[in-house]
Design a protein around this motif. Structure first.
Motif, PDB file in Angstrom:
ATOM      1  N   ARG A  83       0.860  -1.184   0.000  1.00  0.00           N
ATOM      2  CA  ARG A  83       0.000   0.000   0.000  1.00  0.00           C
ATOM      3  C   ARG A  83       0.897   1.235   0.000  1.00  0.00           C
ATOM      4  O   ARG A  83       1.863   1.304   0.751  1.00  0.00           O
ATOM      5  CB  ARG A  83      -0.869  -0.002   1.249  1.00  0.00           C
ATOM      6  CG  ARG A  83      -1.817   1.140   1.427  1.00  0.00           C
ATOM      7  CD  ARG A  83      -3.035   1.051   0.588  1.00  0.00           C
ATOM      8  NE  ARG A  83      -3.620  -0.277   0.728  1.00  0.00           N
ATOM      9  CZ  ARG A  83      -4.863  -0.559   0.483  1.00  0.00           C
ATOM     10  NH1 ARG A  83      -5.672   0.369   0.071  1.00  0.00           N
ATOM     11  NH2 ARG A  83      -5.328  -1.777   0.615  1.00  0.00           N
ATOM     12  N   ASP A  84       0.573   2.194  -0.855  1.00  0.00           N
ATOM     13  CA  ASP A  84       1.277   3.474  -0.845  1.00  0.00           C
ATOM     14  C   ASP A  84       0.538   4.429   0.072  1.00  0.00           C
ATOM     15  O   ASP A  84      -0.697   4.521   0.037  1.00  0.00           O
ATOM     16  CB  ASP A  84       1.364   4.071  -2.250  1.00  0.00           C
ATOM     17  CG  ASP A  84       2.336   3.317  -3.138  1.00  0.00           C
ATOM     18  OD1 ASP A  84       3.271   2.700  -2.610  1.00  0.00           O
ATOM     19  OD2 ASP A  84       2.144   3.332  -4.372  1.00  0.00           O
ATOM     20  N   ILE A  85       1.285   5.137   0.887  1.00  0.00           N
ATOM     21  CA  ILE A  85       0.728   6.123   1.810  1.00  0.00           C
ATOM     22  C   ILE A  85       1.411   7.455   1.529  1.00  0.00           C
ATOM     23  O   ILE A  85       2.637   7.540   1.504  1.00  0.00           O
ATOM     24  CB  ILE A  85       0.967   5.713   3.281  1.00  0.00           C
ATOM     25  CG1 ILE A  85       0.249   4.395   3.584  1.00  0.00           C
ATOM     26  CG2 ILE A  85       0.508   6.815   4.225  1.00  0.00           C
ATOM     27  CD1 ILE A  85       0.560   3.840   4.961  1.00  0.00           C
ATOM     28  N   TRP A  86       0.598   8.474   1.293  1.00  0.00           N
ATOM     29  CA  TRP A  86       1.118   9.824   1.076  1.00  0.00           C
ATOM     30  C   TRP A  86       0.907  10.630   2.347  1.00  0.00           C
ATOM     31  O   TRP A  86      -0.200  10.665   2.882  1.00  0.00           O
ATOM     32  CB  TRP A  86       0.376  10.496  -0.072  1.00  0.00           C
ATOM     33  CG  TRP A  86       0.681   9.908  -1.406  1.00  0.00           C
ATOM     34  CD1 TRP A  86       0.061   8.843  -1.985  1.00  0.00           C
ATOM     35  CD2 TRP A  86       1.670  10.332  -2.324  1.00  0.00           C
ATOM     36  NE1 TRP A  86       0.620   8.581  -3.210  1.00  0.00           N
ATOM     37  CE2 TRP A  86       1.610   9.490  -3.448  1.00  0.00           C
ATOM     38  CE3 TRP A  86       2.623  11.353  -2.308  1.00  0.00           C
ATOM     39  CZ2 TRP A  86       2.447   9.634  -4.538  1.00  0.00           C
ATOM     40  CZ3 TRP A  86       3.453  11.497  -3.404  1.00  0.00           C
ATOM     41  CH2 TRP A  86       3.358  10.641  -4.496  1.00  0.00           C
ATOM     42  N   ILE A  87       1.951  11.306   2.796  1.00  0.00           N
ATOM     43  CA  ILE A  87       1.850  12.152   3.980  1.00  0.00           C
ATOM     44  C   ILE A  87       2.242  13.574   3.578  1.00  0.00           C
ATOM     45  O   ILE A  87       3.338  13.812   3.078  1.00  0.00           O
ATOM     46  CB  ILE A  87       2.749  11.642   5.121  1.00  0.00           C
ATOM     47  CG1 ILE A  87       2.296  10.239   5.531  1.00  0.00           C
ATOM     48  CG2 ILE A  87       2.718  12.610   6.297  1.00  0.00           C
ATOM     49  CD1 ILE A  87       3.135   9.607   6.593  1.00  0.00           C
ATOM     50  N   ASP A  88       1.311  14.477   3.804  1.00  0.00           N
ATOM     51  CA  ASP A  88       1.516  15.880   3.456  1.00  0.00           C
ATOM     52  C   ASP A  88       1.544  16.690   4.741  1.00  0.00           C
ATOM     53  O   ASP A  88       0.566  16.707   5.490  1.00  0.00           O
ATOM     54  CB  ASP A  88       0.378  16.352   2.552  1.00  0.00           C
ATOM     55  CG  ASP A  88       0.598  17.748   1.991  1.00  0.00           C
ATOM     56  OD1 ASP A  88       1.575  18.418   2.392  1.00  0.00           O
ATOM     57  OD2 ASP A  88      -0.211  18.165   1.145  1.00  0.00           O
ATOM     58  N   LEU A  89       2.648  17.345   5.009  1.00  0.00           N
ATOM     59  CA  LEU A  89       2.798  18.162   6.208  1.00  0.00           C
ATOM     60  C   LEU A  89       2.936  19.644   5.882  1.00  0.00           C
ATOM     61  O   LEU A  89       3.111  20.467   6.775  1.00  0.00           O
ATOM     62  CB  LEU A  89       4.028  17.700   7.003  1.00  0.00           C
ATOM     63  CG  LEU A  89       4.026  16.240   7.449  1.00  0.00           C
ATOM     64  CD1 LEU A  89       5.370  15.870   8.072  1.00  0.00           C
ATOM     65  CD2 LEU A  89       2.891  15.969   8.409  1.00  0.00           C
ATOM     66  N   THR A  90       2.868  19.986   4.588  1.00  0.00           N
ATOM     67  CA  THR A  90       3.107  21.355   4.154  1.00  0.00           C
ATOM     68  C   THR A  90       1.859  21.942   3.505  1.00  0.00           C
ATOM     69  O   THR A  90       1.331  21.369   2.544  1.00  0.00           O
ATOM     70  CB  THR A  90       4.275  21.409   3.145  1.00  0.00           C
ATOM     71  OG1 THR A  90       5.414  20.789   3.739  1.00  0.00           O
ATOM     72  CG2 THR A  90       4.611  22.829   2.757  1.00  0.00           C
TER      73      THR A  90
END
Length: 161
Positions: free
Chosen positions: A60-67
């Motif tokens: 599974r690909d997980i995208w994490i956006d903190l910006t």
């Protein structure tokens, strides 16, 4: 971002444990892990039954956006200098916001006039006379919001009597 592995079944000896691997890291035992760095991460996972049999590996690909997106640029039509009076309706447009993970075409622009609820859109025309405050924000796919830009426009197209 924390994920939990669950719901595997084994009709014979039961599921004993889970294991996972994040990106190119080592395999870890457990069913819960936390990813704290921004970007795209690939998680591989499997379950192990009481006999030691290992399931096929899932990915599974997980995208994490903190910006948050960058602050949008505001333009006026017709041309306008903030703080002055304009003698016609005025259109305020927001553009140019960018984001590290969300394509610029998918960024959600919204505006608020005089403190009202935000309305979807990157452009608004002010035709009511008076002093108006327009606020603009941009949201990315992760729900992060840019710095809100607030502009004041003064509209008066009625001659004195």
């Amino acid at each position: 971002m924390t994920f939990t592995l669950s719901s595997s079944t084994d009709d014979v000896s039961s599921v004993a444990s889970y294991r996972y691997k994040i990106d190119s890291g080592e395999w870890q035992n457990g069913n819960t892990a936390t990813i704290t760095t921004a970007g795209k991460h690939t998680v591989q996972y499997a379950s192990v039954d009481l006999a030691g049999n290992v399931s096929s590996t899932g990915t599974r690909d997980i995208w994490i956006d903190l910006t948050a997106p960058s602050t949008p640029t505001i333009s006026y039509s017709p041309s306008y200098t903030e703080g002055t009076w304009i003698t016609s309706e005025i259109t305020i447009s927001a553009s140019g916001s960018t984001d590290n993970l969300t394509d610029s075409g998918l960024l959600a622009y919204a505006y608020s006039i005089d403190g009202s609820d935000y309305v979807s859109g990157h452009e608004v025309t002010i035709s009511d006379q008076g002093v108006h405050t327009v606020s603009v924000r941009v949201r990315d796919a992760a729900g992060l919001t840019s710095t809100i830009v607030t502009k004041t426009v003064k509209v008066d197209y009625t001659a004195p009597t």
